[in-house]
Motif scaffolding. Structure first.
Motif, short mmCIF file in Angstrom:
data_model
loop_
_atom_site.label_atom_id
_atom_site.label_comp_id
_atom_site.label_asym_id
_atom_site.label_seq_id
_atom_site.Cartn_x
_atom_site.Cartn_y
_atom_site.Cartn_z
N GLY A 68 0.69 -1.16 -0.05
CA GLY A 68 -0.15 0.04 0.20
C GLY A 68 0.96 1.35 -0.10
O GLY A 68 2.16 1.08 -0.31
N GLU A 69 0.48 2.36 0.61
CA GLU A 69 1.12 3.57 0.39
C GLU A 69 0.44 4.45 1.73
O GLU A 69 -0.70 4.49 2.11
CB GLU A 69 1.31 4.36 -0.79
N LEU A 70 1.53 5.12 2.12
CA LEU A 70 1.17 6.14 3.29
C LEU A 70 1.30 7.60 2.72
O LEU A 70 2.30 7.93 2.17
CB LEU A 70 2.09 6.06 4.41
N GLU A 71 0.53 8.62 2.91
CA GLU A 71 0.82 10.03 2.47
C GLU A 71 0.54 10.79 3.64
O GLU A 71 -0.35 10.83 4.35
CB GLU A 71 -0.46 10.32 1.45
N ILE A 81 4.48 1.21 1.21
CA ILE A 81 4.36 0.34 1.90
C ILE A 81 4.53 -1.26 1.59
O ILE A 81 3.67 -1.41 0.76
CB ILE A 81 3.28 0.43 3.26
N GLU A 82 5.33 -1.82 2.23
CA GLU A 82 5.47 -3.25 1.69
C GLU A 82 5.99 -4.13 2.92
O GLU A 82 6.65 -3.41 3.86
CB GLU A 82 6.35 -3.43 0.43
N ALA A 83 6.09 -5.25 2.69
CA ALA A 83 6.66 -6.21 3.60
C ALA A 83 8.25 -5.72 4.10
O ALA A 83 8.80 -5.50 2.91
CB ALA A 83 6.54 -7.74 3.29
N GLY A 84 8.21 -5.71 5.53
CA GLY A 84 9.56 -5.12 5.94
C GLY A 84 9.74 -3.58 6.17
O GLY A 84 10.78 -3.11 6.54
N THR A 85 8.52 -2.93 5.77
CA THR A 85 8.55 -1.48 6.01
C THR A 85 8.09 -1.09 7.34
O THR A 85 6.86 -1.76 8.01
CB THR A 85 7.68 -0.74 5.09
N LEU A 86 8.76 -0.22 8.09
CA LEU A 86 8.27 0.27 9.32
C LEU A 86 8.21 1.86 9.20
O LEU A 86 8.94 2.38 8.78
CB LEU A 86 9.26 0.32 10.59
N TYR A 87 6.94 2.29 9.84
CA TYR A 87 6.46 3.62 10.04
C TYR A 87 6.20 4.02 11.26
O TYR A 87 5.49 3.21 11.99
CB TYR A 87 5.49 4.16 8.82
N ASP A 93 0.95 12.52 13.56
CA ASP A 93 0.71 12.86 12.05
C ASP A 93 -0.73 12.57 11.48
O ASP A 93 -0.95 11.68 11.59
CB ASP A 93 1.74 12.34 11.24
N LYS A 94 -1.08 13.58 10.74
CA LYS A 94 -2.31 13.46 9.94
C LYS A 94 -1.77 12.70 8.77
O LYS A 94 -0.83 13.11 8.16
CB LYS A 94 -2.96 14.76 9.41
N HIS A 95 -2.36 11.46 8.39
CA HIS A 95 -2.08 10.90 7.25
C HIS A 95 -2.99 10.22 6.29
O HIS A 95 -4.39 9.87 6.97
CB HIS A 95 -1.02 9.68 7.41
N ARG A 96 -2.94 9.62 5.41
CA ARG A 96 -3.96 8.86 4.36
C ARG A 96 -3.19 7.30 4.33
O ARG A 96 -1.92 7.46 3.77
CB ARG A 96 -4.35 9.42 3.23
N LEU A 97 -3.62 6.47 4.69
CA LEU A 97 -3.36 5.01 4.19
C LEU A 97 -4.02 4.54 3.29
O LEU A 97 -5.48 4.43 3.34
CB LEU A 97 -3.36 4.33 5.64
#
Length: 130
Positions: A68-71, A81-87, A93-97
């Motif tokens: 997916g992605e994080l904005e 965002i993919e396997a292995g990603t940490l955020y 923070d205001k964000h869109r997932l």
């Protein structure tokens, strides 16, 4: 010592479904467990988008599978965002997932811990933990 499995938490009051059908979450560790944070396994479904603003909680999220992605709402930056990603949402923070082409399976930590049945309010937040 606390030992629990994902399987034993599924199908109990620790499993929460969003009213928007964008995510499901199994809350394996809650405020009542006394650790100072909560731990969840959350599924964000492919192709969905959600606005999130945890204004009462800090959050760390590790993607175990899917994509997916994080904005960032503040500056428009988009992060894949993919396997292995940490955020880490260290500034409330205001964000869109956004879910990508596959469901994302995420391991999430919240501080302060949530109580258990929280779902996102209209403003994208969970209520403050009492």
């Amino acid at each position: 010592m606390i030992v629990r499995t994902l399987k034993e938490c599924e199908g109990t009051s620790r499993e929460v479904h969003s009213g928007t059908k964008t995510w499901d979450s199994v809350r394996m560790l809650l405020k009542e467990d006394g650790m100072g944070y909560s731990f969840h396994i959350t599924t964000v479904y492919a192709g969905v988008e959600m606005y999130v603003h945890y204004k009462h909680h800090l959050q760390a999220v590790y993607c175990m599978s899917g994509n997916g992605e994080l904005e960032s709402v503040a500056n428009g930056e988009v992060h894949p965002i993919e396997a292995g990603t940490l955020y880490i949402m260290d500034q409330y923070d205001k964000h869109r997932l956004r879910g990508g082409t596959e469901d994302m399976k995420l391991a999430c930590i919240f501080n302060p811990p949530i109580i258990g049945q929280e779902v996102h309010r209209r403003d994208g937040s969970f209520p403050p933990t009492k």
